[in-house]
Design a protein around this motif. Structure first.
Motif, PDB file in Angstrom:
ATOM      1  N   GLU A 194     -44.011 -16.637 -24.927  1.00 29.80           N
ATOM      2  CA  GLU A 194     -44.678 -15.685 -25.831  1.00 29.80           C
ATOM      3  C   GLU A 194     -44.180 -15.846 -27.264  1.00 29.80           C
ATOM      4  O   GLU A 194     -44.961 -15.867 -28.212  1.00 29.80           O
ATOM      5  CB  GLU A 194     -44.452 -14.246 -25.369  1.00 29.80           C
ATOM      6  N   GLN A 227     -49.468 -18.802 -23.670  1.00 30.06           N
ATOM      7  CA  GLN A 227     -48.622 -18.167 -22.651  1.00 30.06           C
ATOM      8  C   GLN A 227     -49.147 -18.403 -21.240  1.00 30.06           C
ATOM      9  O   GLN A 227     -48.388 -18.326 -20.278  1.00 30.06           O
ATOM     10  CB  GLN A 227     -48.560 -16.661 -22.885  1.00 30.06           C
ATOM     11  N   LEU A 265     -51.988 -16.927 -28.613  1.00 32.10           N
ATOM     12  CA  LEU A 265     -51.434 -16.277 -27.430  1.00 32.10           C
ATOM     13  C   LEU A 265     -51.921 -16.876 -26.119  1.00 32.10           C
ATOM     14  O   LEU A 265     -51.287 -16.685 -25.076  1.00 32.10           O
ATOM     15  CB  LEU A 265     -51.707 -14.776 -27.489  1.00 32.10           C
ATOM     16  N   GLU A 302     -41.367 -16.828 -19.444  1.00 33.04           N
ATOM     17  CA  GLU A 302     -42.497 -16.074 -20.004  1.00 33.04           C
ATOM     18  C   GLU A 302     -42.156 -15.512 -21.381  1.00 33.04           C
ATOM     19  O   GLU A 302     -42.966 -15.557 -22.301  1.00 33.04           O
ATOM     20  CB  GLU A 302     -42.913 -14.936 -19.054  1.00 33.04           C
TER      21      GLU A 302
END
Length: 192
Positions: A57, A70, A67, A53
């Motif tokens: 990001e 993600q 974004l 994760e």
């Protein structure tokens, strides 16, 4: 899935379900990628599979702050090891590195579709930032980034008519054999 159906169904997806992609499916996707054609069969592509994760990001931020990336359970970064390309193709190595990696990227998106997954091929990114995040050496370039996952949307892509994109004999020539048009009518026969 039939190849043409897979090609037609493949689309760019930016919304993913919170559902893991199995290691087996990732392996099948990478296997398809490594069977892409390449200049001189040099196979310059290298693949980095990202599931973390935190790393996803950082990659999303290095891709013009996209974004939504993600959300994808898997990101595959396609790189080119340019050492051999430069020695074999002194003048056109950059062109070939991109073409070869694009062929691998296309195989990735098609195999993902074939497995019931969705993908998005990202072309906008800060290469230096991606290289720093993933510790990619200087002689390796970043060529593409692909998100993989299960779509949470039903994508609809509008396509131009084939007739608008096709010329005969020379660029721009619309003079054609009228028995071939409309092309869609003939394509329908072949798809059965």
């Amino acid at each position: 899935m039939e190849l043409f159906d897979c090609i037609k169904k493949s689309s760019q997806v930016k919304n993913y379900l919170d559902k893991e992609v199995s290691h087996k499916d990732v392996a099948r996707i990478l296997d398809a990628a490594h069977y892409a054609s390449s200049s001189g069969n040099i196979q310059n592509w290298r693949f980095i599979v990202v599931r973390s994760e935190e790393t996803k990001e950082k990659i999303a931020r290095a891709c013009s702050d996209q974004l939504w990336m993600q959300e994808a359970p898997v990101i595959i970064v396609i790189c080119s090891n340019n050492s051999n390309l430069k020695s074999y193709f002194q003048k056109k190595w950059k062109k070939y590195c991109r073409e070869n990696c694009a062929a691998a990227a296309q195989n990735i998106t098609l195999q993902a579709t074939n497995l019931g997954l969705s993908s998005c091929w990202i072309r906008t990114f800060n290469e230096l930032r991606i290289k720093n995040i993933l510790k990619i050496p200087d002689h390796v370039s970043v060529e593409a980034i692909i998100t993989i996952g299960y779509s949470s949307e039903k994508p609809i892509e509008k396509r131009h008519k084939l007739e608008e994109l096709t010329f005969f004999e020379v660029y721009g020539s619309r003079k054609r054999d009228t028995s071939l048009f409309p092309l869609i009518k003939h394509l329908a026969k072949f798809r059965k």
